[in-house]
Design an enzyme around this catalytic site. Structure first.
Site, PDB file in Angstrom:
ATOM      1  N   THR A 275       0.754  -0.868   0.377  1.00  0.00           N
ATOM      2  CA  THR A 275       0.005  -0.192   0.008  1.00  0.00           C
ATOM      3  C   THR A 275       1.098   0.860   0.040  1.00  0.00           C
ATOM      4  O   THR A 275       0.739   1.995  -0.591  1.00  0.00           O
ATOM      5  CB  THR A 275      -0.699   0.173   1.261  1.00  0.00           C
TER       6      THR A 275
ATOM      7  N   LYS B 191       7.927   1.199  12.408  1.00  0.00           N
ATOM      8  CA  LYS B 191       8.296   1.062  13.425  1.00  0.00           C
ATOM      9  C   LYS B 191       8.555   0.091  14.689  1.00  0.00           C
ATOM     10  O   LYS B 191       9.439   0.538  15.741  1.00  0.00           O
ATOM     11  CB  LYS B 191       7.007   1.654  14.495  1.00  0.00           C
TER      12      LYS B 191
ATOM     13  N   GLU C 196       9.843   9.312   9.860  1.00  0.00           N
ATOM     14  CA  GLU C 196       8.799  10.347  10.001  1.00  0.00           C
ATOM     15  C   GLU C 196       7.661   9.283   9.971  1.00  0.00           C
ATOM     16  O   GLU C 196       6.780   9.534  10.595  1.00  0.00           O
ATOM     17  CB  GLU C 196       9.155  11.623   9.183  1.00  0.00           C
TER      18      GLU C 196
ATOM     19  N   GLY D 295       1.714   8.266  11.107  1.00  0.00           N
ATOM     20  CA  GLY D 295       1.868   8.260   9.840  1.00  0.00           C
ATOM     21  C   GLY D 295       2.051   9.265   8.930  1.00  0.00           C
ATOM     22  O   GLY D 295       3.424   9.712   8.519  1.00  0.00           O
TER      23      GLY D 295
ATOM     24  N   ILE E 236       1.724  12.664   9.868  1.00  0.00           N
ATOM     25  CA  ILE E 236       1.704  14.025  10.392  1.00  0.00           C
ATOM     26  C   ILE E 236       3.612  14.326  10.996  1.00  0.00           C
ATOM     27  O   ILE E 236       4.235  12.999  11.652  1.00  0.00           O
ATOM     28  CB  ILE E 236       0.975  13.426  12.109  1.00  0.00           C
TER      29      ILE E 236
ATOM     30  N   GLY F  70     -10.549  -2.309   6.769  1.00  0.00           N
ATOM     31  CA  GLY F  70      -8.874  -2.829   6.916  1.00  0.00           C
ATOM     32  C   GLY F  70      -7.905  -1.849   7.498  1.00  0.00           C
ATOM     33  O   GLY F  70      -7.214  -1.876   7.237  1.00  0.00           O
TER      34      GLY F  70
ATOM     35  N   GLU G  69      -4.057  -4.013  12.313  1.00  0.00           N
ATOM     36  CA  GLU G  69      -3.009  -5.144  11.496  1.00  0.00           C
ATOM     37  C   GLU G  69      -2.960  -6.609  11.322  1.00  0.00           C
ATOM     38  O   GLU G  69      -3.787  -7.045  12.194  1.00  0.00           O
ATOM     39  CB  GLU G  69      -1.683  -4.872  12.301  1.00  0.00           C
TER      40      GLU G  69
ATOM     41  N   LYS H  93       5.645   3.160  18.727  1.00  0.00           N
ATOM     42  CA  LYS H  93       5.559   4.396  18.607  1.00  0.00           C
ATOM     43  C   LYS H  93       5.998   5.636  19.582  1.00  0.00           C
ATOM     44  O   LYS H  93       7.178   6.369  19.684  1.00  0.00           O
ATOM     45  CB  LYS H  93       4.388   5.046  17.811  1.00  0.00           C
TER      46      LYS H  93
ATOM     47  N   GLY I 126      -2.899   4.822   6.048  1.00  0.00           N
ATOM     48  CA  GLY I 126      -3.437   5.209   5.277  1.00  0.00           C
ATOM     49  C   GLY I 126      -1.962   5.324   3.602  1.00  0.00           C
ATOM     50  O   GLY I 126      -1.453   5.730   4.165  1.00  0.00           O
TER      51      GLY I 126
HETATM   52  N1  HSE Z   1      -1.937   0.134  12.848  1.00  0.00           N
HETATM   53  C1  HSE Z   1      -1.320   1.946  12.656  1.00  0.00           C
HETATM   54  C2  HSE Z   1      -2.560   2.290  13.412  1.00  0.00           C
HETATM   55  C3  HSE Z   1      -0.781   2.011  11.479  1.00  0.00           C
HETATM   56  O1  HSE Z   1      -3.687   1.785  13.779  1.00  0.00           O
HETATM   57  O2  HSE Z   1      -2.102   3.411  13.524  1.00  0.00           O
HETATM   58  C4  HSE Z   1      -0.415   2.996  11.589  1.00  0.00           C
HETATM   59  O3  HSE Z   1       0.546   2.342  12.113  1.00  0.00           O
END
Ligand code: HSE
Length: 384
Positions: free
Chosen positions: A10, A98, A122, A127, A129, A180, A183, A198, A295
């Protein structure tokens, strides 16, 4: 600039798309060609003209023309080999990985320093940000005291749905999965490990420390019931999965836990799959980063921004100190739900049907548990 994108899922395709669509503008900005030379993936895919498809990542690593390797395959095994090999060859690396940075950041950063290559990640936090680099570079004047945030979009989506659509955890999870969001290893989201990866990355950079990721205590959202969400709301709170890191007198407090946040607080109003990171520091005081945390194009946006940053010198090196003293943050107010009245010190009390709900005054968790021994109760952290 010649780029090899390893991993065409993706996000990988998002990166190729953005670099194709924005090519002219980006090249004008840095006064240099921006070329995706390779797309590497196990399954053959159709790529825009001019991009070489390969199944073998060595083709990318062994090509002296490639100066930026983008690792988007994820996982902590082959991805690690690719990143270390690329850095050893003096190539710059961009990754969204991550888990790998949280677990093996020290080894990777030391390799980058040894071979004077750059590593950017980053997209690993929040994501799209911009928060990893801004928290380091744009806040460089400050000493960071605390980082708090919603770093997992999936659990935030589930908690939001439980409240707005009056669903229980399993029902909300089924909807999130259908969209979707969850994970492949659902435990990463639901048990707080993804948020822990994170906050680990943010804490490393904020406090300039390395530490063992496994020391981060994380509690996910499986124990959050519809009942607790409703009671929290009645008392003026919303339940969010909060990742926190702060300096303590004897070390650093880092944890992930479902937490009641006052409804007027900005963080309590970050809903759906959105993420937020709030940083407290000495000069700027408070700053909030908010946006979409996942995304295709959202994450690819951060990856492309990192790719472009490799064009310039980095302001900072990851020359950090290894520390052992990582603890959960246990001095807090707590929410308690019990089926009979309790003899405890509290700030708020509410009772409905057979439930007795308390918001305690700030207290050490061990002291509270000592007072509650032999009791059966549901307990959550409260911010503030
Ligand atoms: N599974 C992660 C979330 C995807 O829901 O934030 C993005 O890191």
């Amino acid at each position: 600039m010649k780029i090899g994108v390893i991993g065409l899922g993706t996000v990988g395709f998002g990166v190729v798309d953005i670099l194709t669509q924005q090519k002219e503008r980006l090249e004008k900005l840095i006064q240099e060609e921006v070329v995706v030379k390779y797309g590497c993936a196990l399954n053959e895919v159709t790529l825009p003209d001019g991009i070489i498809y390969t199944q073998d990542f060595h083709d990318v690593l062994n090509d002296d023309e490639v100066d930026v390797v983008v690792e988007l395959i994820g996982g902590t095994t082959i991805a690690k080999t690719i990143i270390l090999e690329a850095l050893k060859k003096g190539k710059n690396v961009v990754t969204a990985n991550k888990a790998l940075i949280a677990h093996d950041g020290q080894e990777i950063f030391e390799m980058a320093m040894k071979y004077q290559s750059k590593i950017y990640y980053e997209a690993a936090v929040g994501g799209g940000i911009p928060v990893v680099v801004p928290a380091k570079e744009d806040l460089v004047a400050n000493e960071i005291e605390k980082i708090e945030g919603i770093l997992n979009g999936t659990t935030n989506f589930i908690l939001t749905l439980m409240e707005t659509d009056n669903l229980d955890f399993e029902e909300a999870l089924t909807i999130a999965d259908g969209l979707g969001y969850v994970e492949a290893d659902a435990s990463l989201d639901l048990d707080g490990k993804d948020a822990a990866h994170k906050i680990c990355i943010l804490a490393m950079n904020a406090f300039e420390i390395f530490f063992d990721f496994h020391k981060i205590q994380c509690t996910g959202i499986r124990g959050v019931t519809k009942k607790d969400i409703d009671y929290a709301k009645k008392l003026g709170y919303r339940i969010k999965l909060i990742a926190q890191a702060k300096k303590l007198e004897n070390g650093y407090g880092i944890d992930v836990s479902p937490t009641l946040i006052g409804i007027k607080d900005m963080v309590a109003n970050v809903n759906q799959a959105y993420n937020v990171v709030e940083i407290t520091c000495n000069y700027l005081e408070n700053v909030i980063f908010y946006g979409k945390g996942a995304g295709r194009y959202v994450t690819a946006s951060a990856v492309v921004s990192d790719i472009m940053k490799t064009h310039q010198p980095t302001m900072w090196q990851h020359q950090y100190q290894y520390v052992e003293d990582i603890f959960p943050i246990t001095y807090s107010k707590y929410y308690i739900r019990c089926d009979h009245p309790l003899d405890i010190d509290y700030e708020m009390y509410y009772s409905q049907d057979h439930d007795h709900i308390y918001i305690t005054n700030p207290i050490e968790l061990n002291d509270l548990k000592h007072q509650l021994q032999n009791e059966s109760y549901n307990l959550l952290k409260v911010r503030g």
